[in-house]
Design an enzyme around this catalytic site. Structure first.
Site, short mmCIF file in Angstrom:
data_model
loop_
_atom_site.label_atom_id
_atom_site.label_comp_id
_atom_site.label_asym_id
_atom_site.label_seq_id
_atom_site.Cartn_x
_atom_site.Cartn_y
_atom_site.Cartn_z
CE1 TYR A 367 -39.04 -38.03 37.31
CE2 TYR A 367 -37.90 -39.98 36.52
CZ TYR A 367 -39.05 -39.36 36.92
OH TYR A 367 -40.22 -40.07 36.93
CD GLU A 368 -38.33 -35.16 32.19
OE1 GLU A 368 -38.96 -34.16 31.80
OE2 GLU A 368 -38.62 -36.33 31.90
N GLY A 369 -34.84 -31.82 36.12
CA GLY A 369 -34.69 -30.56 36.84
C GLY A 369 -35.06 -30.71 38.30
#
Length: 384
Positions: A367-369
Site C-alpha cells: 500500500y501507498e505505492g
C-alpha cells in the site's frame, strides 16, 4: 551532519513507546483475531496529540517535526501496526494534504478537528480515497467521476482498500471531472461520510493489520459543494502524488517499526532459549541472522530519518521517501520471516507475536505505492 536526537524528540519517542507497551500491547492478539478496530487506542493517540502531529497548533495540531513522527510511528508499529496505520493515514495523507493545499475555510472546518482526532468528544479522523477496482498503482486511471453541475459536483463511483473506511468522518476523494484531459482532469474533494449517497461496504477480511478497518466506499449521486474541492480545477492528480510522497515516510516508518519489533523479540528469545546445551544466541547460525537483522533495521531507520529531515527542511523528498519505503518494507518482510524461523515452532503460534508481525509486514510492500512503483520512481531519478 547530526546523528543525535533532540530532548523533545527523545521525549516523544519515550511517550510513544510507553503508550505502545501500556495501551496497545494488552489485547493486541485478540484485536487481530477478531478484527476489532482499536478505537480506544486511537482516541488515546488523539489525547497525546499524535493524530495531528505535524499540523500547525493554529489548526489544532501538535506542531511537531517529521522526525518526531517517524520516531512515534516506529515505536507504535513495534507493537500494533493496526493502530499505527490509522495514525499514519490521518497524519500523512489527510491532515498534511489539507494543511498544504486546503483554503482557510477548509482548514477551519475540517483540518482542526481532524488534527485533534476528536469532535464534540467523539472520534473524528479521515481517510484517503484513491485506489479503485481498476486503479491501484496506475492512479491516473480513475473511474470515479465528479460531474460539474454548477454549484456542486455529482460524485459517482467506488473506491477500494480504504483504511479508516468506516471509522472516518471525512474522506478526501480523488475523482475524474474531465476524462478527455487525463490526469489534468482529476480533482480532489472533501466528502463527509454521512452525506446522502455515501455507502460503506463490508470490512475486508485481511491477512494482516486486521484491526484496521479496510472497506470499499461507494458514491451514488453524492452532491459535493464546489467549496469542497481542494485547489484549482485539475489539481487532484498532483495533490495525490505530493501527498503520497509524504505518506511513504509514514509507511516506511511503520515497516521500520515492524522490523525492529521482530528483531527485538528475536534477540530476547535467543538469549533465553536453549538448544544443544546453550542459549541459541551462542550458535553462529542464529548470531548471523541477528547480525543481518540489526543491520537492516539500522539502515531502514537511517533512510526514514533522512527522508523526514529532507521534508522538514523543505527539500525534495520524493526520492528519499521512495528509497525508505522500498528498503524498510522489504527489510520488514525479511526480518519478520527470520524472526519466525528463530522462534521455531513457537514462532508459528500467536502468543509469541512474531507470526502477526510477519503478516503485518507484507502490506507495507503493497500500500501507498508498491515496491515495484518505488523502483520506478527511484529508477527514473537515477537515469535523469
Amino acid at each position: 551532519m547530526q546523528f543525535q536526537l533532540t530532548e523533545e524528540q527523545l521525549m516523544i519517542q519515550k511517550a510513544a513507546r510507553d503508550f505502545a507497551l501500556q495501551q496497545c500491547l494488552p489485547g493486541v492478539i485478540e484485536r487481530d483475531e477478531k478484527q476489532l478496530f482499536p478505537k480506544e487506542q486511537v482516541m488515546q493517540l488523539a489525547d497525546l496529540g499524535f493524530m495531528g502531529m505535524m499540523v500547525d497548533p493554529a489548526y489544532g495540531g501538535a506542531g511537531m517535526d517529521t522526525i518526531s513522527y517517524v520516531l512515534a510511528m516506529e515505536e507504535i508499529s513495534k507493537v500494533d501496526a493496526s493502530v499505527s496505520v490509522c495514525m499514519s493515514v490521518n497524519n500523512s495523507l489527510v491532515c498534511w494534504g489539507l494543511e498544504a493545499y486546503g483554503n482557510e475555510d477548509q482548514k477551519k472546518q475540517y483540518l482542526t478537528p481532524l488534527a485533534q482526532g476528536k469532535k464534540d468528544g467523539e472520534l473524528y479522523i479521515g481517510a484517503f480515497l484513491l485506489s479503485e477496482p481498476e486503479a491501484g498503482s496506475d492512479a491516473s486511471s480513475q473511474r470515479t467521476t465528479a460531474e460539474d453541475k454548477g454549484d456542486y459536483y455529482l460524485l459517482n463511483g467506488t473506491k477500494n482498500w480504504i483504511t479508516n473506511g468506516s471509522s472516518a468522518s471525512v474522506y478526501l476523494v480523488i475523482a475524474q471531472t474531465d476524462v478527455t484531459k487525463g490526469p489534468a482532469g482529476i480533482n480532489v474533494f472533501i466528502v463527509e461520510k454521512n452525506w446522502p449517497g455515501v455507502s460503506v461496504g463490508a470490512k475486508e477480511n485481511k491477512m494482516g493489520i486486521r484491526g484496521s478497518d479496510t472497506h470499499s466506499i461507494s458514491f451514488t449521486d453524492v452532491k459535493v459543494p464546489k467549496e469542497n474541492r481542494i485547489g484549482e480545477e485539475g489539481f487532484g492528480f498532483k495533490f495525490a502524488m505530493k501527498t503520497l510522497a509524504g505518506g511513504r515516510i509514514g509507511i516506511a516508518s511503520q515497516a521500520l517499526g515492524i522490523a525492529s519489533g521482530a528483531f527485538e523479540r528475536s534477540l530476547a528469545y535467543a538469549k533465553q532459549r536453549k538448544a544443544f546445551g546453550k542459549e541459541i544466541m551462542q550458535h553462529q547460525a542464529i548470531q548471523f541472522k541477528l547480525a543481518d537483522m540489526a543491520t537492516k533495521v539500522e539502515a531502514a531507520r537511517l533512510l526514514c530519518l533522512k527522508a523526514a529531515w529532507e521534508k522538514d527542511n523543505k527539500k525534495d523528498y520524493t526520492l528519499s521517501s521512495s528509497m525508505a519505503k522500498v528498503f524498510a518494507s522489504e527489510a520488514a518482510m525479511w526480518i519478520a520471516t527470520e524472526a519466525v524461523q528463530i522462534h521455531g515452532g513457537y514462532g508459528y503460534v500467536k502468543e509469541y507475536h512474531v507470526e502477526r508481525l510477519m503478516r503485518d509486514a507484507k502490506i507495507t510492500q503493497i500500500y501507498e505505492g508498491t515496491s515495484e512503483v518505488q523502483r520506478i520512481v527511484i529508477g527514473r531519478s537515477v537515469l535523469k
